[in-house]
Structure formats: C-alpha cells, structure tokens
Design a protein around this motif. Structure first.
Motif, PDB file in Angstrom:
ATOM      1  N   UNK A 114       5.139 -11.172  -8.582  1.00 20.76           N
ATOM      2  CA  UNK A 114       4.125 -11.849  -7.574  1.00 20.76           C
ATOM      3  C   UNK A 114       3.698 -10.920  -6.421  1.00 20.76           C
ATOM      4  N   UNK A 115       4.761 -10.323  -5.906  1.00 23.16           N
ATOM      5  CA  UNK A 115       4.259  -9.452  -4.937  1.00 23.16           C
ATOM      6  C   UNK A 115       3.563  -8.502  -5.330  1.00 23.16           C
ATOM      7  N   UNK A 116       3.751  -7.934  -6.271  1.00 26.29           N
ATOM      8  CA  UNK A 116       3.007  -6.601  -6.947  1.00 26.29           C
ATOM      9  C   UNK A 116       1.431  -7.218  -7.443  1.00 26.29           C
ATOM     10  N   UNK A 117       1.555  -8.523  -8.057  1.00 25.17           N
ATOM     11  CA  UNK A 117       0.172  -9.090  -8.469  1.00 25.17           C
ATOM     12  C   UNK A 117      -0.669  -9.128  -7.208  1.00 25.17           C
ATOM     13  N   UNK A 118       0.065  -9.581  -5.948  1.00 27.72           N
ATOM     14  CA  UNK A 118      -0.749 -10.077  -4.806  1.00 27.72           C
ATOM     15  C   UNK A 118      -1.575  -8.628  -4.423  1.00 27.72           C
ATOM     16  N   UNK A 119      -0.731  -7.615  -4.413  1.00 28.02           N
ATOM     17  CA  UNK A 119      -1.391  -6.193  -4.192  1.00 28.02           C
ATOM     18  C   UNK A 119      -2.610  -5.733  -4.896  1.00 28.02           C
ATOM     19  N   UNK A 120      -2.095  -6.003  -6.274  1.00 29.33           N
ATOM     20  CA  UNK A 120      -3.136  -5.749  -7.297  1.00 29.33           C
ATOM     21  C   UNK A 120      -4.420  -6.386  -6.986  1.00 29.33           C
ATOM     22  N   UNK A 121      -4.490  -7.776  -6.571  1.00 33.72           N
ATOM     23  CA  UNK A 121      -5.735  -8.517  -6.149  1.00 33.72           C
ATOM     24  C   UNK A 121      -6.448  -7.876  -5.124  1.00 33.72           C
ATOM     25  N   UNK A 122      -5.766  -7.180  -4.137  1.00 31.73           N
ATOM     26  CA  UNK A 122      -6.297  -6.345  -3.027  1.00 31.73           C
ATOM     27  C   UNK A 122      -6.925  -5.131  -3.766  1.00 31.73           C
ATOM     28  N   UNK A 123      -6.480  -4.586  -4.752  1.00 31.27           N
ATOM     29  CA  UNK A 123      -7.103  -3.299  -5.202  1.00 31.27           C
ATOM     30  C   UNK A 123      -8.144  -3.801  -5.972  1.00 31.27           C
ATOM     31  N   UNK A 124      -8.360  -4.841  -6.668  1.00 34.20           N
ATOM     32  CA  UNK A 124      -9.614  -5.334  -7.460  1.00 34.20           C
ATOM     33  C   UNK A 124     -10.777  -5.271  -6.521  1.00 34.20           C
ATOM     34  N   UNK A 125     -10.638  -5.958  -5.358  1.00 33.64           N
ATOM     35  CA  UNK A 125     -11.543  -6.021  -4.414  1.00 33.64           C
ATOM     36  C   UNK A 125     -11.267  -5.893  -2.951  1.00 33.64           C
TER      37      UNK A 125
END
Length: 792
Positions: A114-125
C-alpha cells in the motif's frame, strides 16, 4: 566518486537480481536501498535495468514473504528518491505485481504494498514542481489501484497498520486522481468520515482529510464538511498532542480551501474550543479571513486569550508570528473592540518584562495594518515616554513599541522622536537607557537614510553615550540587508576605527562586533582592509581587529568562509604579539574558529600549536604582590591568557583531535593539573575526555598524571578558611575524582602500580570513597554532567 561507481554497481547487481538465491537478492536490495538513500536520483538512468529484478522478486512463486517485503521496501525508497517521470513509461509492468501484493494474505506484504501503491499514484499524476504538462495518461491504471485499495479500506477485520495505510493510499488517490472517480467519490468521503469518528483510525483520517482538502483538483467536500468540522472540534479537547496539531492543520486547510461551503453555524464547535489552546492562532487567523461572520465570536471569546498569550514571557518564534498574523487579520477585517489592544500594550506595570518585546511587535503589527492610526499611536507612545508620571516600566515598554513601529518605516525622520530617544538614553535608569538604545537601532533599520547619519553623528560627539549608541549601530548592521547597508559602509567603517582604541574594554568589544558584522556585508573588500589594520595601530587597535574576526566566524556556512580560510593565518600570527591582551583575544578568536568552523584552522595547527602551548606556561614575571591594608595579595596577570589557551586545547580535543600529537598535548595537560583552580577544573575535564578518546596515550603517561590528581583529592582546606574556600576545594576534589573514575574505566589500567595504589587508597578512605561513589552516578565511567560542559 560514488556516483562514478553507480553504473558498475548496477551492472553487477542486474544479474544477481534474477538469481534463485534469496540471500543474494536480499543483499542486492539492501545495497541498492543504501545507494538510493546516499545519492538520491543516482539510479534514474538505471531504472529500466532494475525493474525486471524488482518484478521478478514480487512475482516469483518460490519467493519468500521476507523477500517480497525487501523488494517492496526498496521499491518504495526508489520511488521517493527519484522523479516520477522516470517510472511513468514502465507503469504497465510495475503496477500489476504491486496490486497483487496489496491483495496478499500476509498483512506485512499488504501494508508495504500500500505504501508503494501510494507513491505510484503520485507517479501517475505528480503535483507541484515535479509535475509536467501533458504527457502521461493515468486513466488506464486508476480503476486497478482504486478497486484493490477500496477493498482494503472497507475491511474492518484487518491489521491496524493495513487500515491506516489503506486510508492514506485512498487519500492520495482522491487528492491526485479524484476527478477520475466519478460517482464513487462521495462514497469514499463518507468512509473517511466514518474513520474520522473511530478512535483507532482518527489521526490517519485527519491527515488524509487535510491532504484531500488542499488538493489542486478542488474536491467537493460539502457532503461531509459540517459533520467533519463538528468531530474535528471535539478533537481539540483531547490530550493527544499529535491529534491536536493534526486537527489544527486540517481545520486550517478546510477553512482556507473550502470557506465558501462552510456555514457560520458549522464553525461554532471549532471556535468554542480555540481559546483554550496555545497553538490555535494560525487556525483562528484563517477562520477570520475566510469566514468574516465568525468575528463576533472571536472578539468576545478569543481576544482575552490572545492578550494573555501576548503577555506571557514564554511567547516567541512561530507562536509569536502566528499572533501577529492573527492581529493583522483581525484589524483588516474591520471588527470592533481593538482599542483594548493598544491600551493594554502600553501599561507596562501589568506585564512581565520578558514579554515587552512581544507586546512591542504586536503594536507594530497593528500599526502597519492600520496606517491611518499610526500617527495617533506614535503620539501616545511619545507622550508615555515624556510624561513625568509614567513608571519606568511603562517608559521602557513605550520605547520598545516606538522602536518596533519605526522598524516598519512608519516614523520617517521625526525630529520629535529623535529628541525623545536622546533624552531617554541620558536617563538615570539602566532599563530605560537600554530600551532607548534598542529603539534607536530598530528605527534606523526601518529608515536608514533618516536615522543612520544622526546615529553616527551622536556616536562621534557623545562619548558618554557611546556604549549605548554602539548597541544601536550593532542592531542596524545585524538587521539590515547588505544591499541597503552598502552605501553607508565607508562612513560606518571610518567611525568604528576612530573608536577602536577606546580604553573601555566593553566599548572596544562592541566596536569589534560591529566591525566583524560589517565585514560580512562585503567580505571580499573589507577582510583585506581588516588585515591591513594589524600592521598599524596600537595594541588596543590590534586586539579590536582580532576580536572583529571572531564575529565574522558565524556558526552556519557562509560566503566569507573561503576568504577567511586564506587569511586567518595572518590574524593568528598575533599569537606572537608582544602585548599579552592581544595574545589573549587571539586565543579567544582561535577557540571560536575551532568550535564553529574547525576546517578554517586544521591546516594551520602545525604552526599555531607551539605558540598556543607556550601560552599555557606560568610566567613568574607576570605575578605580582599587591598590598591591601595589612594583607598581601598575589595577582597573576597571566592567568586570563592561560585560561584562554587551555580552553582552546579543550575545544581542539572535540574538533581537531586528528591534528594533535596527543603525548605532547598531555605534557601541557599535566602542567595544568597543578595550576590555578579554574585551569585545574578544565584539565580534569580534558583528562576525562582523553581517557575515552586516546586511552593508549593516557596509559603511557599514567604515573605522571596520577600524582597531581592524588594531591587534589587528598588536600584539605585550612581550618578557619572562608566558606567559599571549602566549596571551591570540594568542587575541585569532585572534578578530580570524575577524572579518576574515567581513568579507572580504561582497559588494562590496573597494570599501573601507582593507579592500583591510588584506587586502593580511595577504597580504604571513607571520605574519598564517598566522593567516588557520588560521581559514579553519571554515565561513562562515572563522569558527571560537567564533562559535557561546552567551553567554547
């Protein structure tokens, strides 16, 4: 050097990351994590080479749970330390294994994913400076992350850490991609509200709502706003500091970004709690500017609390800045009930004198917010200073207020103010004189062209007021930006050198401080001129110049450092000056450099140390006898310079140990152990430090060091001596015993016969044994708090 190695390291690890050996892969991730921490951004070019290894460790069926957690942990660090654009082209490959890990049955893997997914969301936009226009389209990936995070967000029978990270991850999704969620957004906000009401998840929910409310997507929070404000208001009563601070930040964000949606009644639960809090002023300030309808409530319930806080002697820093913002916002909102503020501000008798400066800054903040009222305020303050019926404290407060109002440039070159200040500087009351000097400096900062020539003229023509006026000048030099001060540098420089040979040491030190701070305005030009002054002038002038250099050595890195490094050796040559006072101030300057910027003097130790050590020796030609009535009193004129030398030695132990010959250093410590009370106290501390830093060298000299320690521990004060003599001797014995305790902690110390004898003597002598037991209370072989004393 490390950056050059990165391609070679990555090339070697690229193969290892696909090995079957789990230990090898864990070692790779450990090394890469350290590399990402040490050189953020260094792996950007190599991300395509690292991704297959990360994906392999997340998807390989034979991979252990620990391996997956290590891979996710490294991936999280990689995302944090590199720009989002580096990962966007690989989103198709990166997201599926992370989503699969979020659905894993082992809670530790889910939590890390979930921590990684949170950072990937920031990568998307991305938002903020790392965001780029156009380019990457996040739409194909939103649904995948959303559904898996929602599943975890709705679950209530899961681990606490997973609950919190699911809330946080969904918060980032709403903040960055809320416009892609459509009708489901309101359902998510409702879950956030539920989590806000739950004691276990409320802190995470508060932080998440803060994040969402400040989103540039302007998420519509109207469906939960009223209820959320009510719940947040209740949190301000809780004793949990983190929750209170998080709640205040959340309220500030909500009121700043969603003021239009907030009804006055919804703010009631919040406003009723604010007066009881110390940190509330930022939130209240925001409420005022955003919701003028809440002003009546603020005026009646909050203002009394504000004044109590302003009058507190503890108010400073961020809290004071918040109060100033609050007062200005309140004045600009055109509310009533402000007369109370200026009345209470000038009544010095009811205020703690430590809070005078805070009150003065508040008066200045109100004046700058109401320029039309300023002339009246200034006239009232001048009257307060001039009035014979005013108490001394009221005059002090009024002067400080005038100074702070003047700092904002509101006074112009008022002749009346100048006359009032000069009269106050001539007062018989020390506090009034000091306040007037402080006020004049502040006024000159606000209106340099009006007040600086007047200040310089007064310094030249009024020798009796010179000390106080130099304090005003110091304030000007310290507080004015270099660009404003540059046109006046020559006139200030000339005036300071006219006064650098003053007989009063206090005045000379002030002149030196002004010179040092003025040199920082244009160090490239002024430092060489300062150096030239060493050749001309009397010993007093030389001591002033050397002391000025001490004030150019600021504790933070500064542009002057490289110039100082080139010329500090020339100033240190004054250690060979014929005048003992010049040598003393040079040692003080050297000590300041060794403490604040050891890099300036490390390369000069070889040439400086012999002269430093020379100053530690007792000189009989500087000891004289003075008759005081029937008594003869011995005066040692060399004591101050010896103390300065030993203080330098103590500082060098901390900052430049590698540049010292420890055995040679110990020779001088040994001499100091037999010197004056102050020097012995210092050398006991040094000996304790050396015992832990260089035990081998100390062991070589142990037999010679024990004798003076033993002498101190066994000496008794003559009967009939004054109380101070007993206290000094007791403190010496305790300090010596701390050094003995440190020596006894050195490995193999028992091999020394003299140390063994002394240790036995301590054990068998009840008096010494009790002192030893009492100093053993501290850490590190019985060292007490004095060991950590800062001698700089």
């Amino acid at each position: 050097m490390l950056k050059k190695q990165v391609p070679v390291i990555v090339k070697a690890l690229h193969r290892q990351l696909k090995e079957k050996s789990i230990k090898s892969r864990q070692g790779c991730f450990c090394l890469l994590t350290e590399l990402a921490h040490s050189v953020p951004g260094a792996l950007e070019q190599h991300i395509p080479a690292l991704i297959p290894g990360i994906v392999f460790s997340l998807t390989d069926k034979s991979t252990s749970s620990t391996m997956r957690i290590d891979a996710l942990s490294f991936f999280h660090v990689l995302l944090l330390s590199h720009p989002p654009q580096a990962f966007q082209p690989h989103m198709q490959v990166l997201l599926p294994p992370v989503v699969a890990c979020v659905e894993d049955s082992f809670y530790k893997i889910t939590s890390e994913a979930l921590l990684v997914a949170q950072q990937l969301i920031r990568v998307m936009r991305p938002q903020g400076p790392s965001a780029t226009a156009g380019g990457f389209d996040p739409k194909p990936f939103v649904r995948e992350v959303f559904s898996v995070t929602l599943k975890r967000l709705k679950a209530t029978d899961i681990d606490q850490e997973v609950k919190e990270r699911a809330i946080s991850c969904m918060g980032h999704l709403v903040c960055h991609l809320g416009d892609h969620l459509g009708a489901e957004l309101q359902g998510i906000l409702a879950i956030f509200l539920e989590r806000l009401k739950n004691e276990i998840t409320r802190l995470t929910a508060v932080r998440t709502i803060s994040l969402v409310s400040a989103s540039p997507l302007k998420i519509d929070l109207s469906s939960i706003l009223a209820e959320a404000l009510s719940v947040l208001g209740s949190f301000l009563r809780k004793n949990q500091r983190a929750l209170k601070l998080g709640t205040l930040a959340c309220l500030t964000a909500l009121v700043t970004h969603h003021a239009a949606s907030i009804k006055p009644a919804a703010l009631e639960p919040v406003l009723s709690e604010l007066p009881a809090l110390l940190q509330w002023t930022r939130a209240t300030c925001t409420c005022i500017t955003a919701c003028p309808s809440s002003l009546a409530k603020i005026s009646s319930s909050v203002l009394p609390g504000v004044f109590r806080l302003v009058h507190s002697p503890l108010l400073q820093g961020g809290a004071l800045a918040a109060i100033l913002d609050f007062m200005q916002a309140l004045v600009l909102s055109k509310t009533s009930n402000l007369g109370y503020s200026s009345q209470s501000s000038t009544d010095g008798a009811s205020i703690h004198r430590q809070s005078f400066h805070s009150v003065a800054r508040c008066v200045a903040a109100l004046s700058s917010a109401c320029p039309k009222e300023t002339p009246g305020t200034v006239a009232g303050l001048i009257q307060e200073v001039k009035s014979p019926s005013s108490s001394e404290l009221a005059r002090v407060l009024a002067l400080l207020c005038l100074g702070e109002v003047g700092r904002s440039g509101s006074l112009g070159g008022s002749k009346e103010v100048q006359a009032v200040i000069l009269e106050a500087i001539s007062s018989t009351n020390e506090e009034v004189k000091t306040a007037a000097s402080c006020a004049l400096g502040s006024m000159a900062v606000g209106s340099l062209n009006d007040y600086l020539p007047f200040l310089l003229k007064e310094i030249s023509s009024q020798p009796r007021r010179q000390y106080l006026l130099l304090h005003s000048l110091k304030e000007v030099i310290s507080a004015c930006p270099a660009s404003s001060l540059s046109p006046h540098v020559e006139s200030i420089w000339a005036l300071l050198f006219q006064n650098c040979e003053c007989q009063e040491e206090g005045t000379r030190n002030l002149v030196a401080e002004c010179l040092g701070k003025l040199t920082l305005v244009n160090a490239a030009q002024l430092l060489p001129r300062l150096k030239q002054q060493l050749k001309a002038g009397s010993p007093l002038a030389r001591s002033t110049v050397v002391t000025a250099v001490k004030f150019t050595i600021v504790d933070q890195p500064a542009p002057v450092d490289s110039l100082l490094k080139d010329c500090i050796g020339d100033f240190l040559k004054t250690l060979q000056d014929d005048d003992i006072n010049v040598r003393r101030v040079t040692l003080v300057m050297f000590n300041s450099a060794a403490h604040n910027k050891p890099s300036l003097i490390r390369g000069l130790l070889v040439t400086v140390l012999p002269h430093l050590y020379k100053e530690t020796q007792i000189r009989k030609d500087l000891i004289r006898e003075v008759e005081m009535g029937p008594f003869k009193h011995t005066v040692d004129d060399g004591l101050d310079v010896r103390k300065a030398a030993f203080e330098c030695m103590y500082t060098l132990l901390d900052s430049c140990l590698e540049g010292l010959d420890v055995l040679q250093f110990l020779d001088h410590v040994e001499e100091g152990l037999k010197d004056h009370y102050d020097i012995r106290m210092l050398t006991f501390l040094m000996l304790a430090r050396l015992a832990s830093l260089c035990p081998a060298a100390v062991l070589q000299r142990l037999d010679r060091l024990i004798e003076p320690l033993k002498a101190t521990c066994t000496t008794k004060v003559k009967a009939g001596s004054v109380k101070q003599e007993f206290e000094k001797q007791e403190e010496l014995r305790r300090s010596a015993m701390r050094a003995v305790a440190a020596l006894l902690a050195v490995p193999e110390v028992e091999r020394s016969p003299s140390m063994a004898d002394f240790a036995n003597q301590i054990r068998t002598n009840a008096d010494m044994a009790s002192i030893y037991q009492s100093v053993q209370g501290g850490e590190g072989g019985g060292l007490g708090p004095a060991e950590s004393m800062d001698m700089s």
